[in-house]
Design an enzyme around this catalytic site. Structure first.
Site, PDB file in Angstrom:
ATOM      1  N   HIS A 132       0.929  -1.170  -0.144  1.00  0.00           N
ATOM      2  CA  HIS A 132      -0.120   0.115   0.081  1.00  0.00           C
ATOM      3  C   HIS A 132       0.841   1.334  -0.054  1.00  0.00           C
ATOM      4  CE1 HIS A 132      -2.858   3.016   1.733  1.00  0.00           C
ATOM      5  NE2 HIS A 132      -3.647   2.183   1.474  1.00  0.00           N
ATOM      6  N   ASP A 209       3.117  -4.457   8.150  1.00  0.00           N
ATOM      7  CA  ASP A 209       2.183  -3.790   7.981  1.00  0.00           C
ATOM      8  C   ASP A 209       0.753  -4.764   7.849  1.00  0.00           C
ATOM      9  OD1 ASP A 209      -0.352  -2.352   6.989  1.00  0.00           O
ATOM     10  OD2 ASP A 209       0.740  -1.795   4.910  1.00  0.00           O
ATOM     11  N   GLN A 212      -4.289  -5.135   6.948  1.00  0.00           N
ATOM     12  CA  GLN A 212      -5.504  -6.110   6.537  1.00  0.00           C
ATOM     13  C   GLN A 212      -5.407  -7.506   7.201  1.00  0.00           C
ATOM     14  OE1 GLN A 212      -7.694  -5.078   4.652  1.00  0.00           O
ATOM     15  NE2 GLN A 212      -6.771  -3.130   3.914  1.00  0.00           N
ATOM     16  N   LYS A 235     -10.569  -0.827  10.398  1.00  0.00           N
ATOM     17  CA  LYS A 235     -10.762  -1.675   9.593  1.00  0.00           C
ATOM     18  C   LYS A 235     -10.962  -3.155  10.366  1.00  0.00           C
ATOM     19  CE  LYS A 235      -7.253   0.018   6.395  1.00  0.00           C
ATOM     20  NZ  LYS A 235      -7.795   0.298   5.195  1.00  0.00           N
ATOM     21  N   CYS A 373      -4.736   2.538  -3.651  1.00  0.00           N
ATOM     22  CA  CYS A 373      -3.398   3.083  -3.182  1.00  0.00           C
ATOM     23  C   CYS A 373      -2.466   2.103  -3.225  1.00  0.00           C
ATOM     24  CB  CYS A 373      -3.613   3.432  -1.441  1.00  0.00           C
ATOM     25  SG  CYS A 373      -4.973   4.494  -1.085  1.00  0.00           S
TER      26      CYS A 373
HETATM   27  C1  LIG Z   1      -2.210  -2.942   3.570  1.00  0.00           C
HETATM   28  C2  LIG Z   1      -2.682  -1.468   3.978  1.00  0.00           C
HETATM   29  N1  LIG Z   1      -1.503  -0.706   4.807  1.00  0.00           N
HETATM   30  C3  LIG Z   1      -1.754   0.254   5.152  1.00  0.00           C
HETATM   31  C4  LIG Z   1      -3.087   0.838   5.122  1.00  0.00           C
HETATM   32  C5  LIG Z   1      -3.424   2.401   5.460  1.00  0.00           C
HETATM   33  O1  LIG Z   1      -4.444   2.319   6.462  1.00  0.00           O
HETATM   34  P1  LIG Z   1      -4.801   3.737   7.176  1.00  0.00           P
HETATM   35  O2  LIG Z   1      -5.440   4.463   5.998  1.00  0.00           O
HETATM   36  O3  LIG Z   1      -5.745   3.340   8.015  1.00  0.00           O
HETATM   37  O4  LIG Z   1      -3.679   4.443   7.673  1.00  0.00           O
HETATM   38  C6  LIG Z   1      -4.034   0.141   4.258  1.00  0.00           C
HETATM   39  C7  LIG Z   1      -5.567   0.730   4.281  1.00  0.00           C
HETATM   40  O5  LIG Z   1      -6.085   0.643   3.231  1.00  0.00           O
HETATM   41  C8  LIG Z   1      -3.909  -1.195   3.965  1.00  0.00           C
HETATM   42  O6  LIG Z   1      -4.689  -1.937   3.301  1.00  0.00           O
END
Ligand SMILES: Cc1ncc(COP(=O)(O)O)c(C=O)c1O
Lengths: 416, 153
Positions: A132, A209, A212, A235, A373
């Site tokens: 992401h 990270d 998900q 999430k 993203c």
């Molecule tokens: C794999 C992953 N990393 C990071 C994020 C970023 O999350 P946040 O927008 O809650 O900071 C997301 C959100 O879509 C994600 O799917």
């Protein structure tokens, strides 16, 4: 407090579970809501909504500051939530749990503190091609500032990143490996335990990270031996505005503070300030006082249902949806790794993802269309965007049927 | 299918979306610009050949997009041939008004063109789709001004 990961008994009654989520009972565009965008953000059970409003209604005051009843109560709730997260991740210490705004801030915190202080020019950071943007851009900012090198492990045609694609990039200068636990676009589950083991053997630290992952599978940071683990509350069926960074005590102690301000200091003089101990050192300013306890309520909710049972339910939906969708002519599923969470990205021969999402929305089916993203990943698969349906614990087979029926409508409309 | 959807995806739009007109490069174009909608990843290039009198002799586009953005680009190229740069700008202003829920007030000589473009008026009810419909037009204006790149963000 360590919450036992024992599996609750009884059947997973999704119809009963759906009644816990008030928004699922609300019509959207005149139809029952079919919500297939939990990957972007999940809906909230009543217990989470109640937890947040209960703080405001009965126990609200600033924390760590007031010598009076309400402030003490609010502080207790806040710190109890930290222990709930500790148990959820099986962290060794509760002060290894830092509350942030979201995953993005958790990763930026590590880049700005560990990265700036402990990485040298020429040190290498290994990421993967399915990250992401929030696990790409902070490292690029660090590269501009510190001259670190970013290496990207390639994604194969199935959407997988095999272990050797990552370990093949390791050199004596590899200092940090930052990878998604689960891809938000492809659903691919990366072999993080093996990645961490190999990285440690190569002398590198690892940030996972987990944005998900935490809602799809049980995570044990000690068993994984993760150095950093990041996730977002929103999430995980929890509130917006609160995220978590887990970090090993020794690392967090070695890192400088992230932001300066109230609550993160021991003493301040105009000559020099000294830092508060963990976790306050990383929690400058007034935090999400009402949301942090609501995150604990979300964790209690999924823990009571049992992540293993949730995973089984979602895997069943994933298998059913994959089978139904792949039967649609002209439909291509992007992301076919053998280990997948319940996320399906797809494209259609006859229609652009934007048009797909539009027709689905008209049928009351909420999916996401776009680059999610993850622009480098779109490029990897040669598409400008994908349509993405993602499943949460409250989705059922009727949701899948509504999705497939709506996709067939797209074909009727746009097919030649 | 519901009527809402029919309003958005009229037959003309579906047809131009499937079979876009003037999707090609103009080798001897004297203006061109790239347009991008970062939200959906759509990218297109508009090519223009404008003669010494300021009349558009040829106009085309390249790129892939959703049905709305492709149809809009296609229709745009059809109505622009033979128009002056000034008329092109007037059409842009009117089309923009049409797509965003305002009042289109074309001069008499451009009424037929606006009629043709009005099939895209359905986007006004879908805020995120307005950018799809206007991408080609923003890119056109950038090309006329010799700006190389434009995004809808
Ligand atoms: C794999 C992953 N990393 C990071 C994020 C970023 O999350 P946040 O927008 O809650 O900071 C997301 C959100 O879509 C994600 O799917």
């Amino acid at each position: 407090m360590i919450i036992a990961k024992a599996e609750p008994r009884g059947v997973f009654d999704v119809e009963q579970i759906r009644t816990d989520f008030p928004i699922l009972g609300r019509p959207v565009r005149g139809r029952p809501l079919v919500y297939l965008d939990s990957t972007a953000s999940a809906q909230k059970p009543q217990s989470v909504i109640d937890a947040e409003s209960r703080i405001y209604a009965t126990e609200y005051a600033n924390i760590h500051r007031g010598l009076y009843y309400l402030s003490e109560r609010a502080t207790e709730r806040y710190e109890a939530a930290r222990r709930t997260v500790q148990g959820f991740l099986n962290a060794k210490h509760s002060h290894e749990v830092i509350f942030t705004r979201n995953t993005t801030e958790s990763i930026n915190l590590v880049a700005a503190t560990y990265g700036r202080r402990l990485l040298q020019p020429g040190d290498e950071i290994v990421i993967t091609g399915l990250e992401h943007h929030s696990n790409i851009v902070p490292w690029q900012l660090l590269r501009e500032e510190r001259g670190v090198v970013i290496k990207v492990a390639p994604v194969n045609d199935d959407g997988d990143v095999p272990l050797d694609a990552i370990t093949g990039l390791f050199t004596a200068r590899t200092k940090l490996v930052a990878v998604a636990h689960i891809s938000n676009v492809l659903g691919t589950i990366l072999p993080v335990a093996e990645i961490i083991q190999a990285a440690h053997a190569a002398g590198a630290r690892v940030l996972i990270d987990g944005a998900q992952a935490v809602m799809h599978l049980p995570v044990d940071v000690q068993a994984l031996d993760a150095d950093f683990y990041a996730f977002s509350g929103h999430k995980l069926y929890g509130p917006t505005g609160v995220g978590v960074l887990y970090g090993k005590e020794e690392l967090l102690n070695a890192m400088p503070p992230y932001q300066g301000g109230g609550d993160m200091i021991r003493t301040v003089t105009f000559e020099k300030s000294s830092w508060a101990p963990l976790p306050q050192k990383f929690e400058a300013g007034t935090p999400a006082i009402a949301q942090v306890p609501a995150l604990a309520a979300a964790i209690d909710y999924v823990t009571a249902l049992g992540l293993d049972r949730i995973a089984r339910h979602e895997n069943d939906l994933l298998a059913y949806a994959t089978e139904q969708l792949t039967a649609v002519p002209g439909l291509r599923v992007i992301g076919t790794a053998p280990h997948k969470a319940a996320v399906i990205s797809f494209s259609l021969d006859c229609a652009h993802p934007h048009d797909i999402a539009q027709v689905l929305d008209n049928a009351g089916v909420a999916i996401r269309a776009g680059h999610h993203c993850a622009q480098p990943l779109m490029e990897r698969f040669g598409v400008p965007a994908t349509a993405r349906a993602s499943f949460g614990l409250y989705n059922n087979r009727a949701d899948v049927d509504a999705l497939v029926a709506a996709v067939r409508k797209v074909q009727e409309l746009f097919g030649q | 299918m519901s009527d809402d959807l029919r309003d958005l995806y009229q037959e003309v739009i579906l047809d131009h979306g499937r079979h876009p007109r003037n999707r090609r490069m103009i080798e001897d174009a004297n203006h061109h610009a790239r347009g991008e909608n970062p939200l959906c990843g759509d990218k297109l290039i508009v090519f223009l050949k404008v003669n010494a009198d300021g009349v558009i002799e040829d106009v085309s586009f390249e790129g892939q997009g959703c049905a709305i953005s492709t149809a809009s680009a296609s229709l745009m190229t059809e109505v622009l041939v033979g128009k002056t740069e000034k008329q092109a700008e007037e059409l842009f202003a009117n089309f923009h008004a049409l797509a965003t829920g305002g009042e289109a007030e074309p001069s008499d000589e451009l009424e037929d063109e606006m009629d043709r473009l009005s099939v895209l008026a359905g986007v006004r009810d879908y805020p995120v789709r307005v950018k799809c419909a206007t991408l080609a037009w923003h890119t056109l204006v950038a090309a006329l001004k010799d700006e190389q790149k434009v995004t809808t963000e």
